[in-house]
Design a protein around this motif. Sequence first.
Motif, short mmCIF file in Angstrom:
data_model
loop_
_atom_site.label_atom_id
_atom_site.label_comp_id
_atom_site.label_asym_id
_atom_site.label_seq_id
_atom_site.Cartn_x
_atom_site.Cartn_y
_atom_site.Cartn_z
N PHE A 15 -9.38 -38.77 -24.17
CA PHE A 15 -10.08 -37.55 -23.73
C PHE A 15 -9.50 -36.27 -24.65
CE2 PHE A 15 -6.45 -37.06 -20.90
CZ PHE A 15 -6.12 -35.73 -21.04
N LEU A 16 -10.80 -35.40 -25.02
CA LEU A 16 -10.32 -34.18 -25.57
C LEU A 16 -9.73 -33.30 -24.81
CD1 LEU A 16 -13.60 -34.23 -28.01
CD2 LEU A 16 -11.00 -35.21 -28.76
N ALA A 17 -8.57 -32.82 -24.99
CA ALA A 17 -8.08 -32.04 -23.92
C ALA A 17 -8.40 -30.39 -24.30
CB ALA A 17 -6.44 -32.13 -23.89
N ASP A 18 -9.56 -29.95 -24.02
CA ASP A 18 -10.22 -28.55 -24.56
C ASP A 18 -9.99 -27.60 -23.48
OD1 ASP A 18 -11.99 -29.97 -22.72
OD2 ASP A 18 -13.78 -29.54 -24.17
N LEU A 19 -9.50 -28.04 -22.26
CA LEU A 19 -9.26 -27.04 -21.23
C LEU A 19 -7.76 -26.66 -21.67
CD1 LEU A 19 -10.73 -28.57 -17.93
CD2 LEU A 19 -11.61 -26.58 -19.50
N HIS A 20 -7.12 -27.86 -21.97
CA HIS A 20 -5.64 -27.35 -22.22
C HIS A 20 -5.57 -26.28 -23.63
CE1 HIS A 20 -3.34 -29.76 -19.66
NE2 HIS A 20 -4.36 -30.92 -19.64
N ALA A 21 -6.39 -26.77 -24.34
CA ALA A 21 -6.39 -25.89 -25.61
C ALA A 21 -6.60 -24.39 -25.32
CB ALA A 21 -7.62 -26.37 -26.61
N LEU A 22 -7.30 -23.96 -24.64
CA LEU A 22 -7.39 -22.58 -23.96
C LEU A 22 -6.14 -21.91 -23.73
CD1 LEU A 22 -10.66 -22.75 -21.79
CD2 LEU A 22 -10.62 -22.31 -24.41
N ILE A 23 -5.10 -22.58 -23.31
CA ILE A 23 -3.76 -22.00 -23.22
C ILE A 23 -3.31 -21.49 -24.55
CG2 ILE A 23 -1.72 -22.57 -22.53
CD1 ILE A 23 -2.62 -24.79 -20.76
N LYS A 24 -3.47 -22.03 -25.57
CA LYS A 24 -2.88 -21.62 -26.83
C LYS A 24 -3.70 -20.85 -27.62
CE LYS A 24 -0.07 -25.74 -27.34
NZ LYS A 24 0.44 -26.80 -28.12
N CYS A 25 -5.05 -21.18 -27.49
CA CYS A 25 -5.99 -20.28 -28.58
C CYS A 25 -7.18 -19.63 -27.72
CB CYS A 25 -6.58 -21.66 -29.54
SG CYS A 25 -7.73 -20.83 -30.49
N GLN A 26 -7.51 -18.53 -28.18
CA GLN A 26 -8.71 -17.64 -27.64
C GLN A 26 -9.62 -17.38 -28.67
OE1 GLN A 26 -5.21 -16.58 -26.39
NE2 GLN A 26 -5.84 -18.25 -24.88
N ASP A 27 -9.67 -18.16 -29.63
CA ASP A 27 -10.61 -18.23 -30.85
C ASP A 27 -11.46 -19.29 -30.53
OD1 ASP A 27 -11.96 -18.49 -33.15
OD2 ASP A 27 -10.27 -18.42 -34.46
N PRO A 28 -12.89 -18.71 -29.98
CA PRO A 28 -13.90 -19.82 -29.60
C PRO A 28 -14.25 -20.64 -30.90
CG PRO A 28 -14.53 -17.85 -28.67
CD PRO A 28 -13.19 -17.65 -29.62
N ALA A 29 -14.40 -20.08 -32.03
CA ALA A 29 -14.85 -20.81 -33.06
C ALA A 29 -14.04 -21.85 -33.73
CB ALA A 29 -14.95 -19.85 -34.49
N ARG A 30 -12.68 -21.67 -33.49
CA ARG A 30 -11.57 -22.61 -33.64
C ARG A 30 -11.75 -23.61 -32.76
NH1 ARG A 30 -5.00 -21.55 -33.58
NH2 ARG A 30 -4.37 -23.56 -34.18
N ILE A 31 -11.68 -23.50 -31.44
CA ILE A 31 -11.92 -24.51 -30.33
C ILE A 31 -12.90 -25.29 -30.60
CG2 ILE A 31 -12.36 -24.72 -28.36
CD1 ILE A 31 -9.25 -23.89 -28.30
N GLU A 32 -14.11 -24.73 -30.91
CA GLU A 32 -15.32 -25.59 -31.14
C GLU A 32 -14.93 -26.44 -32.26
OE1 GLU A 32 -18.63 -27.58 -30.93
OE2 GLU A 32 -17.55 -26.45 -29.38
N ARG A 33 -14.74 -25.92 -33.38
CA ARG A 33 -14.38 -26.60 -34.61
C ARG A 33 -13.65 -27.94 -34.64
NH1 ARG A 33 -13.25 -22.74 -37.52
NH2 ARG A 33 -11.16 -22.75 -37.22
N SER A 34 -12.43 -27.31 -33.75
CA SER A 34 -11.21 -28.49 -33.72
C SER A 34 -11.70 -29.61 -32.76
CB SER A 34 -10.05 -27.81 -32.92
OG SER A 34 -9.27 -28.78 -32.64
N ARG A 35 -12.69 -29.16 -31.85
CA ARG A 35 -13.34 -30.37 -30.78
C ARG A 35 -13.92 -31.32 -31.57
NH1 ARG A 35 -15.89 -28.81 -25.50
NH2 ARG A 35 -17.53 -27.70 -27.05
N ARG A 36 -14.97 -30.89 -32.52
CA ARG A 36 -15.88 -31.69 -33.49
C ARG A 36 -14.92 -32.49 -34.32
NH1 ARG A 36 -20.16 -28.78 -36.65
NH2 ARG A 36 -20.13 -30.66 -37.74
N GLN A 37 -13.86 -31.71 -35.24
CA GLN A 37 -13.17 -32.64 -35.93
C GLN A 37 -12.17 -33.75 -35.33
OE1 GLN A 37 -10.92 -29.17 -37.60
NE2 GLN A 37 -12.15 -29.07 -39.38
N ILE A 38 -11.66 -33.51 -34.17
CA ILE A 38 -10.74 -34.48 -33.62
C ILE A 38 -11.60 -35.54 -33.07
CG2 ILE A 38 -9.26 -34.94 -31.90
CD1 ILE A 38 -8.11 -31.97 -32.20
N ALA A 39 -12.83 -35.31 -32.55
CA ALA A 39 -13.69 -36.22 -31.85
C ALA A 39 -13.96 -37.29 -33.11
CB ALA A 39 -14.92 -35.74 -31.36
N ALA A 40 -14.56 -36.55 -34.38
CA ALA A 40 -14.74 -37.25 -35.54
C ALA A 40 -13.86 -38.06 -36.06
CB ALA A 40 -15.71 -36.39 -36.57
#
Length: 432
Positions: A41-66
Amino acid sequence: MTKRVLTGINTTGTLHIGNYVGAIRPAIRDSRNPDVQSFFFLADLHALIKCQDPARIERSRRQIAATWLAAGLDPDKVVFYRQSDIPEIPTLNWLLTCCTAKGQMNRAHAYKAATDAAVEAGRDPDSDVSMGLYCYPILMAADILMFNADEVPVGHDQLQHLEMARDVATRFNYLYAKPDAPFFTMPQATGGSAVEVLPGLDGRKMSKSYNNVIPLFEGGRKALDEAVSRIVTDSKLPGEPKDPDSNSLCVLYAAFSTPEELEAFKNELRAGLGWGEAKKRLADKIDAEIGPMRKRYEELMASPETVEAILQEGARKARAYAVPFLARLKEAVGLRAFTAPVEAAAEEKTVKQAKALFKQYREKDGLFYFKLAMNGRELLLSEGFASGRDAGQWVGRLKKEGYAALEGAPVKRTEGTTDDDLRAALDTFRED
């Protein structure tokens, strides 16, 4: 018996060679084991602990899934999903939070590190602590316990969180489960790779925070060559003997070569191979493995709808486990429907009917057969047996060993039956 292995990937940045060697490659290899049921799983809820940059979160989710898909993860053989697509996980997180002691959370390494750093800087101990950071171990426990993972590959820095998950599970079982029927199994920690921490360009742990990483796919071969060229070495010239263990070069080479290839590489360095040529050979060795994956990565990044469809299907498969399990947990803690006794009995009967069922019978040919059905749908049909005892032994084995027993079993699937259908059906006997 099939074991469940769960792997989470934080979505706060792009992945590098160290992530690939230490986590991605061994996890994908293990997912191909027919005796393993893998959850990624992509731990995107955990990611919000460290990062409050929505564009970075979205980009990272796509990159890591790919990245995972390009590296060979087969979504048809695993359950691959985004944490945020499973609403049952935050609900379980709250159920677990309500039976977890604050004192236990006070001892979490991440929390203590944050408070120690604040005190050292002369600030209030909790000045840099959000409730997300403070409660991070409980959300991690919910990730693991929702699917009753038997094993979780973790690095050394995550061992304490796994122990906390076991403590939380034990507490919940004590409060709400019958002694002989616990809700949660106890997850075990496993290592991912023999090279858990790969050194970076300067010899320290490869990490974005040190700016010493070798990119995995981003930037293509050019970025790979540029990063490898920056590996710190000594000033010895071509022709002069070199110490193979004086820098990161050979450790990185070892991660992509056989022992024989590594020894030959070291011998060439001792014989005077130049650092520039050695770095080129390292880049070639890395690219020989990841280069073919890069094209698939670029295709996936250019087709977000393809990745989205894969993750939505993964969420559907994950929720097939999570929804009924959370219903049991809510019932256990008292979050029950206001149902009259007669209606409750009817509901219980419906639930029982939804369980998978084996049926044994004898046909006109004189042979004995069995079939497996769930929710009124036939999934498996056996070959004919000379005796009912032989058929019954196979039924018993399938109930006990689950999906793993299907290999070599004298059965055939009905049209449209998938691996996930069979795992879900056979897991109902495991839960019993």
